[in-house]
Design a protein around this motif. Structure first.
Motif, PDB file in Angstrom:
ATOM      1  N   SER A 264       0.811  -1.218   0.000  1.00 55.35           N
ATOM      2  CA  SER A 264       0.000   0.000   0.000  1.00 55.35           C
ATOM      3  C   SER A 264       0.843   1.266   0.000  1.00 55.35           C
ATOM      4  N   LYS A 265       2.166   1.126   0.000  1.00 53.26           N
ATOM      5  CA  LYS A 265       3.070   2.274  -0.049  1.00 53.26           C
ATOM      6  C   LYS A 265       4.243   1.966  -0.968  1.00 53.26           C
ATOM      7  N   SER A 266       5.013   3.013  -1.297  1.00 52.04           N
ATOM      8  CA  SER A 266       6.225   2.824  -2.092  1.00 52.04           C
ATOM      9  C   SER A 266       7.131   1.815  -1.407  1.00 52.04           C
ATOM     10  N   LEU A 267       7.765   0.968  -2.191  1.00 53.16           N
ATOM     11  CA  LEU A 267       8.648  -0.061  -1.632  1.00 53.16           C
ATOM     12  C   LEU A 267      10.017   0.525  -1.307  1.00 53.16           C
ATOM     13  N   PRO A 268      10.821  -0.187  -0.484  1.00 47.46           N
ATOM     14  CA  PRO A 268      12.090   0.371   0.001  1.00 47.46           C
ATOM     15  C   PRO A 268      13.035   0.879  -1.085  1.00 47.46           C
ATOM     16  N   ASN A 269      13.083   0.196  -2.262  1.00 44.79           N
ATOM     17  CA  ASN A 269      14.026   0.651  -3.287  1.00 44.79           C
ATOM     18  C   ASN A 269      13.714   2.065  -3.750  1.00 44.79           C
ATOM     19  N   LEU A 270      12.433   2.436  -3.802  1.00 40.87           N
ATOM     20  CA  LEU A 270      12.045   3.791  -4.190  1.00 40.87           C
ATOM     21  C   LEU A 270      12.233   4.764  -3.032  1.00 40.87           C
ATOM     22  N   VAL A 271      11.869   4.333  -1.826  1.00 38.43           N
ATOM     23  CA  VAL A 271      12.012   5.196  -0.644  1.00 38.43           C
ATOM     24  C   VAL A 271      13.471   5.574  -0.421  1.00 38.43           C
ATOM     25  N   GLU A 272      14.382   4.620  -0.607  1.00 32.70           N
ATOM     26  CA  GLU A 272      15.815   4.892  -0.414  1.00 32.70           C
ATOM     27  C   GLU A 272      16.323   5.937  -1.403  1.00 32.70           C
ATOM     28  N   LEU A 273      15.845   5.866  -2.634  1.00 33.99           N
ATOM     29  CA  LEU A 273      16.249   6.863  -3.626  1.00 33.99           C
ATOM     30  C   LEU A 273      15.736   8.245  -3.236  1.00 33.99           C
ATOM     31  N   ILE A 274      14.485   8.331  -2.802  1.00 31.80           N
ATOM     32  CA  ILE A 274      13.910   9.618  -2.391  1.00 31.80           C
ATOM     33  C   ILE A 274      14.661  10.169  -1.186  1.00 31.80           C
ATOM     34  N   ASP A 275      14.965   9.299  -0.215  1.00 29.08           N
ATOM     35  CA  ASP A 275      15.670   9.739   0.993  1.00 29.08           C
ATOM     36  C   ASP A 275      17.069  10.269   0.681  1.00 29.08           C
ATOM     37  N   SER A 276      17.664   9.809  -0.416  1.00 29.96           N
ATOM     38  CA  SER A 276      18.999  10.275  -0.809  1.00 29.96           C
ATOM     39  C   SER A 276      18.916  11.415  -1.825  1.00 29.96           C
ATOM     40  N   SER A 277      17.707  11.979  -1.960  1.00 31.85           N
ATOM     41  CA  SER A 277      17.461  13.091  -2.899  1.00 31.85           C
ATOM     42  C   SER A 277      17.776  12.722  -4.339  1.00 31.85           C
ATOM     43  N   SER A 278      17.542  11.465  -4.690  1.00 31.01           N
ATOM     44  CA  SER A 278      17.715  11.005  -6.072  1.00 31.01           C
ATOM     45  C   SER A 278      16.337  10.939  -6.713  1.00 31.01           C
ATOM     46  N   TYR A 279      16.012  11.945  -7.512  1.00 33.49           N
ATOM     47  CA  TYR A 279      14.655  12.089  -8.038  1.00 33.49           C
ATOM     48  C   TYR A 279      14.539  11.730  -9.514  1.00 33.49           C
ATOM     49  N   GLY A 280      15.606  11.191 -10.086  1.00 35.20           N
ATOM     50  CA  GLY A 280      15.546  10.802 -11.492  1.00 35.20           C
ATOM     51  C   GLY A 280      16.104  11.879 -12.399  1.00 35.20           C
ATOM     52  N   GLN A 281      15.492  12.016 -13.556  1.00 37.73           N
ATOM     53  CA  GLN A 281      15.977  12.931 -14.584  1.00 37.73           C
ATOM     54  C   GLN A 281      16.112  14.361 -14.076  1.00 37.73           C
ATOM     55  N   LYS A 282      15.206  14.779 -13.194  1.00 42.16           N
ATOM     56  CA  LYS A 282      15.172  16.185 -12.776  1.00 42.16           C
ATOM     57  C   LYS A 282      16.424  16.626 -12.034  1.00 42.16           C
ATOM     58  N   ASN A 283      17.151  15.697 -11.371  1.00 38.88           N
ATOM     59  CA  ASN A 283      18.377  16.133 -10.696  1.00 38.88           C
ATOM     60  C   ASN A 283      19.556  15.191 -10.898  1.00 38.88           C
ATOM     61  N   GLY A 284      19.471  14.345 -11.936  1.00 41.20           N
ATOM     62  CA  GLY A 284      20.666  13.620 -12.370  1.00 41.20           C
ATOM     63  C   GLY A 284      20.809  12.174 -11.953  1.00 41.20           C
ATOM     64  N   LYS A 285      20.011  11.702 -11.000  1.00 38.16           N
ATOM     65  CA  LYS A 285      20.153  10.309 -10.579  1.00 38.16           C
ATOM     66  C   LYS A 285      18.845   9.794 -10.022  1.00 38.16           C
ATOM     67  N   GLY A 286      18.471   8.581 -10.423  1.00 33.05           N
ATOM     68  CA  GLY A 286      17.307   7.885  -9.905  1.00 33.05           C
ATOM     69  C   GLY A 286      17.606   6.406 -10.005  1.00 33.05           C
ATOM     70  N   TYR A 287      16.726   5.661 -10.640  1.00 37.37           N
ATOM     71  CA  TYR A 287      17.045   4.267 -10.936  1.00 37.37           C
ATOM     72  C   TYR A 287      18.186   4.195 -11.960  1.00 37.37           C
ATOM     73  N   TYR A 288      18.299   5.250 -12.765  1.00 36.45           N
ATOM     74  CA  TYR A 288      19.379   5.387 -13.746  1.00 36.45           C
ATOM     75  C   TYR A 288      20.185   6.645 -13.424  1.00 36.45           C
ATOM     76  N   VAL A 289      21.400   6.713 -13.984  1.00 37.42           N
ATOM     77  CA  VAL A 289      22.215   7.922 -13.870  1.00 37.42           C
ATOM     78  C   VAL A 289      21.934   8.788 -15.091  1.00 37.42           C
ATOM     79  N   TRP A 290      21.449   9.996 -14.844  1.00 35.67           N
ATOM     80  CA  TRP A 290      21.015  10.887 -15.921  1.00 35.67           C
ATOM     81  C   TRP A 290      22.082  11.936 -16.193  1.00 35.67           C
ATOM     82  N   ASP A 291      23.209  11.497 -16.792  1.00 36.07           N
ATOM     83  CA  ASP A 291      24.190  12.484 -17.230  1.00 36.07           C
ATOM     84  C   ASP A 291      23.674  13.149 -18.505  1.00 36.07           C
ATOM     85  N   GLU A 292      24.380  14.144 -18.982  1.00 40.47           N
ATOM     86  CA  GLU A 292      23.895  14.928 -20.122  1.00 40.47           C
ATOM     87  C   GLU A 292      23.670  14.062 -21.368  1.00 40.47           C
TER      88      GLU A 292
END
Length: 320
Positions: A264-292
């Motif tokens: 009923s909630k986001s699973l740990p793999n997503l929560v850990e990314l959010i807690d480390s300020s990894s938001y995906g494309q918008k700031n460079g790192k999420g499940y993938y590394v978003w270099d230029e």
């Protein structure tokens, strides 16, 4: 009351990710639209985003340089909200996804518009009955949920609140069809409507498979891209089931449903990314590394695929 969609006088409130793209959708259909931002800087940002998208459409031979100018001329950008809405018959709101903010906004803007003006929200999940609860005339408020990027994705979910008049729904359907969209009617208010409920059911199971170590992020993505992703543009879940055999799909449902994620909630793999300020494309790192390089590659790839479908949709439309 406007009956011909070509006679609607249109405004879009918002110049962000969805607002400018919705305004572009309307302008591409050769209709005039007023795009309203918070201030000059906000409007300029929206205009720049529109010009970037128009350049990509030109590069892919969707529009000509002359058509680009015509589309640009279809979009006006006044600052005064009150003055901009005075003569409008259909207003689409693409403001931040905050219920209290939207409630206050609708209380304000309905006073600026004629009683017959349709007020439509682009919310992706909030219930229209909640948004419109403080309105004097909630019967002319509904949701027109466009999908990102709005100028290329055809689906628009139309959701009425418990007071919305059917004539308002009909006008929304006719307008969306006129600007080249594929509207569906969501007959019951549910969080997330239809598309997002299906999307997040898939995302929940993807998180679960990663959490259980079943496969890597890349391989889970590939499992969709290289199988059902290839079919989904042609066959949705019910058509797929019909073609595969309902007896087979029923049997598989019976034994696989009990084993699917019901978190009923986001699973740990997503929560850990959010807690480390990894938001995906918008700031460079999420499940993938978003270099230029990866950022440019993936955005170009998605844009080209959506443009390919856009051309196909237009070719098969009555105006194609």
């Amino acid at each position: 009351m406007v009956k011909d969609p070509t006679l609607e006088k249109l405004a879009v409130i918002g110049t962000g990710t969805m607002g400018h793209s919705i305004a572009l959708s309307i302008a591409l259909a050769d209709m005039e639209v007023t795009m309203i931002g918070l201030d000059d800087a906000d409007v300029k940002k929206g205009e720049n985003s529109i010009n970037e998208k128009l350049d990509i459409l030109m590069e892919n031979e969707v529009i000509s340089p002359q058509e680009k100018i015509k589309v640009q001329n279809n979009i006006s950008t006044p600052i005064s909200l009150k003055d901009a809405l005075a003569d409008k018959t259909f207003v689409i709101e693409a403001a931040p996804e905050n219920l209290e903010f939207k409630q206050e906004l609708y209380k304000e803007i309905e006073g600026y518009c004629d009683r017959e003006t349709i007020l439509a929200s682009n919310t992706s999940s909030l219930k229209p009955s909640d948004i419109s609860k403080d309105m004097i005339d909630p019967n002319r408020m509904l949701v027109t949920h466009f999908w990102n990027p709005a100028h290329l994705v055809p689906l628009v979910e139309i959701v009425k609140n418990k007071f919305t008049k059917e004539t308002a729904v009909d006008r929304a359907v006719e307008l969306m069809q006129h600007i080249g969209k594929y509207p569906i009617k969501v007959e019951k208010e549910v969080l997330g409507f239809v598309g997002n409920r299906l999307q997040y059911a898939l995302f929940r199971e993807a998180q679960y498979l990663l959490e259980e170590g079943v496969a890597t992020v890349e391989d889970i993505d590939a499992a969709i891209q290289m199988s059902i992703g290839r079919r989904l543009g042609v066959t949705g879940p019910f058509l797929t089931a019909d073609m595969g055999g309902l007896d087979v799909f029923s049997s598989i449902s019976d034994y696989i449903f009990p084993d699917l994620s019901n978190d009923s909630k986001s699973l740990p793999n997503l929560v850990e990314l959010i807690d480390s300020s990894s938001y995906g494309q918008k700031n460079g790192k999420g499940y993938y590394v978003w270099d230029e390089k990866f950022h440019k590659e993936m955005n170009n790839k998605r844009e080209k695929e959506l443009i390919r479908w856009y051309k196909e949709d237009f070719k098969n439309s009555p105006n194609g």
